[in-house]
Design a protein around this motif. Structure first.
Motif, PDB file in Angstrom:
ATOM      1  N   SER A 140     -28.340  13.563 -93.767  1.00  0.00           N
ATOM      2  CA  SER A 140     -28.676  14.882 -94.303  1.00  0.00           C
ATOM      3  C   SER A 140     -29.105  14.717 -95.759  1.00  0.00           C
ATOM      4  CB  SER A 140     -27.456  15.794 -94.231  1.00  0.00           C
ATOM      5  OG  SER A 140     -27.707  16.987 -94.959  1.00  0.00           O
ATOM      6  N   GLU A 141     -30.100  15.457 -96.170  1.00  0.00           N
ATOM      7  CA  GLU A 141     -30.509  15.390 -97.578  1.00  0.00           C
ATOM      8  C   GLU A 141     -29.542  16.143 -98.482  1.00  0.00           C
ATOM      9  OE1 GLU A 141     -34.530  16.096 -98.717  1.00  0.00           O
ATOM     10  OE2 GLU A 141     -35.339  14.782 -97.163  1.00  0.00           O
ATOM     11  N   LEU A 142     -28.615  16.867 -97.878  1.00  0.00           N
ATOM     12  CA  LEU A 142     -27.612  17.595 -98.643  1.00  0.00           C
ATOM     13  C   LEU A 142     -26.251  16.929 -98.466  1.00  0.00           C
ATOM     14  CD1 LEU A 142     -29.037  20.937 -97.464  1.00  0.00           C
ATOM     15  CD2 LEU A 142     -28.608  20.533 -99.883  1.00  0.00           C
ATOM     16  N   GLY A 143     -25.318  17.317 -99.309  1.00  0.00           N
ATOM     17  CA  GLY A 143     -23.973  16.769 -99.205  1.00  0.00           C
ATOM     18  C   GLY A 143     -23.185  17.321 -98.019  1.00  0.00           C
ATOM     19  N   GLY A 157     -23.655  35.569-105.904  1.00  0.00           N
ATOM     20  CA  GLY A 157     -23.783  34.236-106.490  1.00  0.00           C
ATOM     21  C   GLY A 157     -25.146  33.887-107.036  1.00  0.00           C
ATOM     22  N   THR A 158     -25.962  34.899-107.334  1.00  0.00           N
ATOM     23  CA  THR A 158     -27.285  34.590-107.871  1.00  0.00           C
ATOM     24  C   THR A 158     -27.469  35.102-109.293  1.00  0.00           C
ATOM     25  OG1 THR A 158     -28.231  36.590-106.880  1.00  0.00           O
ATOM     26  CG2 THR A 158     -28.390  34.551-105.597  1.00  0.00           C
ATOM     27  N   THR A 161     -23.278  24.917-101.291  1.00  0.00           N
ATOM     28  CA  THR A 161     -22.328  24.766-102.393  1.00  0.00           C
ATOM     29  C   THR A 161     -20.906  24.632-101.862  1.00  0.00           C
ATOM     30  OG1 THR A 161     -22.141  27.148-102.622  1.00  0.00           O
ATOM     31  CG2 THR A 161     -23.737  26.061-104.029  1.00  0.00           C
ATOM     32  N   GLY A 202     -22.711  16.776-103.817  1.00  0.00           N
ATOM     33  CA  GLY A 202     -24.147  16.998-103.957  1.00  0.00           C
ATOM     34  C   GLY A 202     -24.935  16.108-103.039  1.00  0.00           C
ATOM     35  N   PRO A 203     -26.228  16.274-102.940  1.00  0.00           N
ATOM     36  CA  PRO A 203     -26.975  17.404-103.491  1.00  0.00           C
ATOM     37  C   PRO A 203     -26.623  18.706-102.777  1.00  0.00           C
ATOM     38  CG  PRO A 203     -28.441  15.559-102.943  1.00  0.00           C
ATOM     39  CD  PRO A 203     -27.105  15.246-102.348  1.00  0.00           C
ATOM     40  N   ARG A 204     -26.695  19.779-103.521  1.00  0.00           N
ATOM     41  CA  ARG A 204     -26.311  21.069-102.961  1.00  0.00           C
ATOM     42  C   ARG A 204     -27.499  21.968-102.675  1.00  0.00           C
ATOM     43  NH1 ARG A 204     -20.972  23.023-106.280  1.00  0.00           N
ATOM     44  NH2 ARG A 204     -19.498  21.709-105.156  1.00  0.00           N
ATOM     45  N   VAL A 205     -28.650  21.589-103.119  1.00  0.00           N
ATOM     46  CA  VAL A 205     -29.813  22.441-102.861  1.00  0.00           C
ATOM     47  C   VAL A 205     -31.045  21.579-102.635  1.00  0.00           C
ATOM     48  CG1 VAL A 205     -30.246  22.769-105.335  1.00  0.00           C
ATOM     49  CG2 VAL A 205     -31.145  24.419-103.735  1.00  0.00           C
ATOM     50  N   GLN A 238     -17.711  26.646-103.846  1.00  0.00           N
ATOM     51  CA  GLN A 238     -16.965  26.225-105.035  1.00  0.00           C
ATOM     52  C   GLN A 238     -16.557  27.457-105.828  1.00  0.00           C
ATOM     53  OE1 GLN A 238     -18.841  23.403-107.694  1.00  0.00           O
ATOM     54  NE2 GLN A 238     -17.280  23.679-109.267  1.00  0.00           N
ATOM     55  N   ARG A 244     -13.180  23.170-104.085  1.00  0.00           N
ATOM     56  CA  ARG A 244     -13.982  22.180-104.799  1.00  0.00           C
ATOM     57  C   ARG A 244     -15.454  22.291-104.391  1.00  0.00           C
ATOM     58  NH1 ARG A 244     -14.116  17.219-107.192  1.00  0.00           N
ATOM     59  NH2 ARG A 244     -15.642  15.823-106.274  1.00  0.00           N
TER      60      ARG A 244
END
Lengths: 258, 323
Positions: free
Chosen positions: B218-221, B37-38, B84, B70-73, B87, B66
């Motif tokens: 959390s700062e992420l989703g 995935g990169t 992620t 977000g945020p995802r990163v 997804q 799905r």
């Protein structure tokens, strides 16, 4: 899309905490579209770690202007760059603002460094003899971009939160009046302002659409990693390849991060 | 090609073999892969994907996912947290839309498959096996919260059964990717080997988190997120060193690898190959530059092949070299 070492032409403070950084990116500038992004590596260490996405603004010859607001380690590094410094740049990536040949009256709405890409659209539109109105919201007079930075043929409409210059209050009151006039609308700025624009359009001129630029942290830049997604009616779309400019009616404004 | 001439002129062999005992062994022209995935064929504008030893696709699941909101990163010291939530369009859309590009790849394509149960993995391997251009599978195991692995014994049994089930569906090399936050990583690696794995990919991202101290959220989703980048490199290196001494199949080192020095460290720790992941976000050319420098740097250390230095830092090897 490519990775280049580009050089700084100028770095000028245009607002108390915002800088206009002009980069010589060579031939890549000629195909660059305002609203696309450049991904800039801020330093050589692992802090800050990721590249910073910066919206393509005005383009001229081999140069691209971006607007950088002081916000953290990445922008701190960028605003210290001096003419002649070199910086590692990937891009431009993504889909920027499009200017339809049929558009005659272009309305632009923005705030803060989000105005950078709008200035790029405005200059291209003026060159094509379109009428352009740039509407901006700012906290105070200090935060209003000086008119000297704008092409003289751009109509400049300003509202400030404290009324120190321009209209006192929300720019959306003025924008609402202009919506029937506009046959092209672009937005770039904080999500609250952008969702306001989208709902005003949906309420008053539901057949029209705005092109809205969305800011996201971008990682892989080629659509592989799905980090930078935006929630839309067509599912989660990637800012780096499907955006960062999206149709106002397609964006779902309910998501916490959207 | 310039790349080939560098490899030949230095007289250093970079090739490594994964799945020596499998029906369809995978010979990599060099030991540097792009992590799941990169990087993909769509990254060609940013780097010369064909210079790599191969690449691992983003994980695919049985049904479309799905992913997380977000945020995802977010950034962390020397790395990122990514959430992620896998997804992906699901295996049938992958086969229809993306798999036709694999046969155009001149380097091996390893497909990462993910699921919750052994049946999910078996189904995915069965559906994907045989697609032209496919060179192997990497198993992205379910997280420890997926309702299994109550004890170290159960964890190993799950991994052995999962690997065995996939083995029954494909003759291609199987890489089992293990995160460090298992009960018993050496036990898990041994279980994967018994189940028929051809290699252990080590490490998958450990789980971390970041909290906004003003909101308490959390700062992420998502709450937990995968930690990757140089932040995890020493941890990954240690586990590669440890696990590669307990299994007889190759280990593929992953974890913050960004430079030629990092790569040599992982190979000396016992990795037969490495994967470059997050480093490609910072510098898309990182993996290709490692490939270019490998022959010269191996020769500078007095060796003539990658294979010679695999596990150089193992005590048994050091002892043998001293005598």
């Amino acid at each position: 899309m490519s990775q280049l070492l580009v050089s700084v032409v100028s770095n000028e403070r245009v607002l108390p905490s915002t800088y206009a950084l002009t980069l010589d990116v060579g031939a890549a500038a000629r195909d660059a579209v305002p609203g696309q992004v450049l991904l800039l590596r801020c330093g050589r260490s692992t802090d800050p770690f990721l590249r910073r996405p910066m919206g393509v603004g005005k383009t001229e010859g081999d140069t691209i202007e971006i607007m950088v607001q002081r916000a953290g380690a990445g922008s701190e590094w960028l605003i210290r760059l001096r003419p002649g410094d070199e910086i590692d740049c990937v891009g431009p990536v993504g889909r920027g603002f499009t200017l339809d040949a049929s558009t005659q009256n272009l309305l632009l709405l923005g705030r803060g460094y989000g105005i950078g890409p709008l200035l790029g659209v405005a200059e291209k539109a003026v060159a094509q003899q379109k009428s352009v109105t740039l509407a901006v919201q700012a906290a105070t007079a200090d935060e209003v971009l000086p008119p000297r930075l704008l092409h003289p043929l751009i109509d400049y409409l300003v509202a400030t939160d404290d009324g120190s210059v321009g209209y006192h209050g929300s720019i959306m009151d003025r924008v609402g009046e202009l919506l029937p006039w506009a046959d092209g609308i672009c937005g770039s700025g904080p999500l609250l302002l952008m969702s306001g624009l989208a709902s005003a359009i949906a309420a008053r001129i539901p057949k029209k659409r705005a092109q809205i630029m969305i800011e996201r942290r971008i990682a892989c830049t080629s659509g592989v990693c799905f980090s930078c997604v935006v929630d839309t009616r067509r599912g989660l779309r990637r800012t780096c390849v499907d955006g960062p400019v999206f149709d106002s009616a397609a964006i779902l404004w309910t998501e916490r991060a959207a | 090609m310039a790349m080939e001439s560098v490899q030949v002129s230095a007289g250093v062999r970079l090739d490594v073999l994964i799945g020596a005992n499998s029906k369809e062994p995978l010979l990599l022209k060099n030991p540097v892969l792009a992590a799941s995935g990169t990087v993909g064929l769509e990254s060609t504008g940013l780097l010369n994907v064909e210079a790599l030893g191969g690449f691992v696709t983003a994980s695919v699941t049985r049904y479309p996912r799905r992913g997380n909101p977000g945020p995802r990163v977010v950034e962390t010291p020397s790395g990122i947290l990514h959430a992620t939530g896998l997804q992906n369009p699901g295996v049938h859309r992958l086969i229809k839309d993306q798999s036709p590009t694999w046969k155009r790849s001149t380097v091996p394509v390893i497909v990462s498959i993910a699921g919750d149960t052994a049946e999910d993995f078996a189904y995915l391997a069965g559906e994907i096996d045989g697609i032209p251009g496919l060179s192997g599978f990497e198993l992205n195991l379910p997280g420890r919260y997926a309702g299994h692995g109550g004890t170290a014994t159960e964890e190993s049994a799950f991994i052995e059964n999962l690997t065995y089930t996939v083995r029954s569906r494909t003759g291609l090399p199987i890489l089992v990717k293990l995160p460090p936050d298992l009960w018993d990583i050496c036990g898990a690696a041994g279980a994967a080997e018994r189940g028929g794995a051809d290699a252990i990919s080590l490490i998958n991202s450990p789980t971390g988190m970041k909290i906004d101290s003003w909101t308490g959220r959390s700062e992420l989703g998502a709450f937990g997120a995968g930690l990757s980048g140089p932040a995890i490199r020493p941890l990954a290196l240690w586990l590669v060193w440890l696990v590669s001494q307990t299994v007889s199949i190759p280990v593929v080192g992953i974890g913050g690898i960004a430079s030629i020095e990092d790569t040599l460290e992982f190979i000396m720790a016992g990795a037969s190959a490495v994967q470059v992941g997050t480093a490609s976000f910072v510098d898309p050319k990182a993996a290709v530059e490692i490939v270019q420098r490998l022959p010269v740097e191996i020769e500078a250390r007095g060796f003539h092949s990658v294979r010679e230095i695999v596990g150089l830092a193992h005590p048994a090897r050091l002892e043998a070299d001293d005598n």
